[in-house]
Motif scaffolding. Structure first.
Motif, mmCIF file in Angstrom:
data_model
loop_
_atom_site.group_PDB
_atom_site.id
_atom_site.type_symbol
_atom_site.label_atom_id
_atom_site.label_comp_id
_atom_site.label_asym_id
_atom_site.label_seq_id
_atom_site.Cartn_x
_atom_site.Cartn_y
_atom_site.Cartn_z
ATOM 1 N N ASP A 24 63.840 -34.171 -72.016
ATOM 2 C CA ASP A 24 63.381 -34.855 -73.007
ATOM 3 C C ASP A 24 63.019 -36.416 -72.325
ATOM 4 O OD1 ASP A 24 63.461 -32.943 -74.733
ATOM 5 O OD2 ASP A 24 65.260 -33.740 -75.735
ATOM 6 N N ILE A 25 63.856 -36.845 -71.530
ATOM 7 C CA ILE A 25 63.790 -38.090 -70.800
ATOM 8 C C ILE A 25 62.618 -38.161 -69.988
ATOM 9 C CG2 ILE A 25 64.791 -39.889 -69.299
ATOM 10 C CD1 ILE A 25 67.544 -38.953 -70.286
ATOM 11 N N ALA A 26 62.404 -36.949 -69.213
ATOM 12 C CA ALA A 26 61.311 -36.901 -68.334
ATOM 13 C C ALA A 26 60.076 -36.549 -69.031
ATOM 14 C CB ALA A 26 61.361 -35.526 -67.741
ATOM 15 N N LEU A 27 59.774 -35.792 -70.259
ATOM 16 C CA LEU A 27 58.746 -35.959 -71.223
ATOM 17 C C LEU A 27 58.299 -37.096 -71.629
ATOM 18 C CD1 LEU A 27 59.318 -32.144 -72.502
ATOM 19 C CD2 LEU A 27 57.705 -32.893 -70.725
ATOM 20 N N ALA A 28 59.449 -37.911 -72.144
ATOM 21 C CA ALA A 28 58.940 -39.245 -72.804
ATOM 22 C C ALA A 28 58.530 -40.289 -71.620
ATOM 23 C CB ALA A 28 60.264 -39.752 -73.513
ATOM 24 N N GLY A 29 59.040 -40.363 -70.762
ATOM 25 C CA GLY A 29 58.817 -41.111 -69.572
ATOM 26 C C GLY A 29 57.336 -40.822 -69.236
ATOM 27 N N GLY A 30 57.031 -39.461 -68.884
ATOM 28 C CA GLY A 30 55.918 -39.102 -68.470
ATOM 29 C C GLY A 30 54.748 -39.669 -69.597
ATOM 30 N N ALA A 31 54.835 -39.492 -70.698
ATOM 31 C CA ALA A 31 54.090 -39.811 -71.890
ATOM 32 C C ALA A 31 53.445 -41.386 -72.011
ATOM 33 C CB ALA A 31 54.696 -39.319 -73.218
ATOM 34 N N GLN A 67 57.516 -26.205 -68.070
ATOM 35 C CA GLN A 67 56.051 -25.828 -67.934
ATOM 36 C C GLN A 67 55.050 -27.143 -68.256
ATOM 37 O OE1 GLN A 67 54.662 -23.592 -66.127
ATOM 38 N NE2 GLN A 67 56.898 -22.449 -66.123
ATOM 39 N N ALA A 68 55.577 -28.092 -69.294
ATOM 40 C CA ALA A 68 54.777 -29.075 -69.835
ATOM 41 C C ALA A 68 55.144 -30.415 -68.927
ATOM 42 C CB ALA A 68 55.204 -29.453 -71.249
ATOM 43 N N LEU A 69 56.115 -30.459 -68.023
ATOM 44 C CA LEU A 69 56.284 -31.644 -67.386
ATOM 45 C C LEU A 69 54.837 -32.225 -66.535
ATOM 46 C CD1 LEU A 69 59.826 -30.789 -65.653
ATOM 47 C CD2 LEU A 69 59.278 -32.543 -67.257
ATOM 48 N N PRO A 70 54.239 -31.221 -65.791
ATOM 49 C CA PRO A 70 53.203 -31.339 -65.401
ATOM 50 C C PRO A 70 52.058 -32.187 -66.036
ATOM 51 C CG PRO A 70 53.860 -29.543 -64.159
ATOM 52 C CD PRO A 70 54.483 -29.710 -65.336
ATOM 53 N N MET A 71 51.857 -31.465 -67.287
ATOM 54 C CA MET A 71 51.002 -32.158 -68.286
ATOM 55 C C MET A 71 51.017 -33.536 -68.815
ATOM 56 S SD MET A 71 50.042 -28.622 -70.302
ATOM 57 C CE MET A 71 51.643 -28.398 -70.948
ATOM 58 N N PHE A 72 52.587 -33.871 -68.723
ATOM 59 C CA PHE A 72 53.016 -35.282 -69.162
ATOM 60 C C PHE A 72 52.816 -36.233 -67.932
ATOM 61 C CE2 PHE A 72 54.047 -33.090 -73.091
ATOM 62 C CZ PHE A 72 54.084 -33.904 -74.071
ATOM 63 N N GLY A 73 52.143 -35.638 -66.798
ATOM 64 C CA GLY A 73 52.486 -36.653 -65.611
ATOM 65 C C GLY A 73 53.643 -36.517 -64.773
ATOM 66 N N VAL A 74 54.607 -35.732 -65.272
ATOM 67 C CA VAL A 74 55.835 -35.639 -64.335
ATOM 68 C C VAL A 74 55.344 -34.562 -63.325
ATOM 69 C CG1 VAL A 74 58.064 -35.186 -64.221
ATOM 70 C CG2 VAL A 74 57.119 -36.188 -66.264
ATOM 71 N N GLU A 75 54.871 -34.814 -62.201
ATOM 72 C CA GLU A 75 54.367 -33.892 -61.003
ATOM 73 C C GLU A 75 55.365 -34.098 -59.753
ATOM 74 O OE1 GLU A 75 50.345 -34.892 -60.723
ATOM 75 O OE2 GLU A 75 49.917 -34.174 -62.609
ATOM 76 N N GLU A 76 56.285 -34.994 -59.805
ATOM 77 C CA GLU A 76 57.040 -35.085 -58.573
ATOM 78 C C GLU A 76 58.352 -34.168 -59.134
ATOM 79 O OE1 GLU A 76 57.006 -38.132 -55.717
ATOM 80 O OE2 GLU A 76 56.827 -39.506 -57.424
#
Length: 119
Positions: A24-31, A67-76
């Motif tokens: 959740d933290i990663a997805l929010a930060g990526g957003a 699977q949503a991580l890269p779509m939210f800009g979390v690619e590393e």
């Protein structure tokens, strides 16, 4: 410029809320375009295992969030090589492409980020 953030996820997906909270933290930060990376360490590498059956232990499936991580800009995305090996996992058994790191690379990775959160 925003400070970079490394999220270290150390818990198995079924051992409590920590795995979901890290995602959740990663997805929010990526957003919000926060420069961040995510490292799966210790039992956290089990989150990457393909074909999990969380219903068997009455847990929610985290696969969609992963699977949503890269779509939210979390690619590393990174995983500890020792953690994978100790748990019988290799790149072919993972549901998401990650960069597998040895101990020296882990140290360099952590030093590269401004802030580190471990869950």
């Amino acid at each position: 410029m925003a400070k970079s953030l490394l999220i270290i996820s150390r818990q198995a997906p079924w051992s409590g809320p920590s795995a979901r909270e890290a995602l959740d933290i990663a997805l929010a930060g990526g957003a919000f375009d926060l420069p961040l990376g995510m490292l799966f360490l210790d039992d956290g590498v089990f989150q990457l295992a393909a074909a999990q059956q969380p219903d068997a232990v009455q847990q929610k499936n985290l696969a969609a969030n992963l699977q949503a991580l890269p779509m939210f800009g979390v690619e590393e995305l990174f995983a500890c090589g020792h953690s994978l090996a100790r748990r019988g996992l290799d790149n072919d058994a993972l549901s998401l492409p990650v960069e597998v790191l040895d101990d020296a690379a882990l140290t360099a990775l952590i030093a590269r980020f401004d802030q580190v959160v471990t869950l």
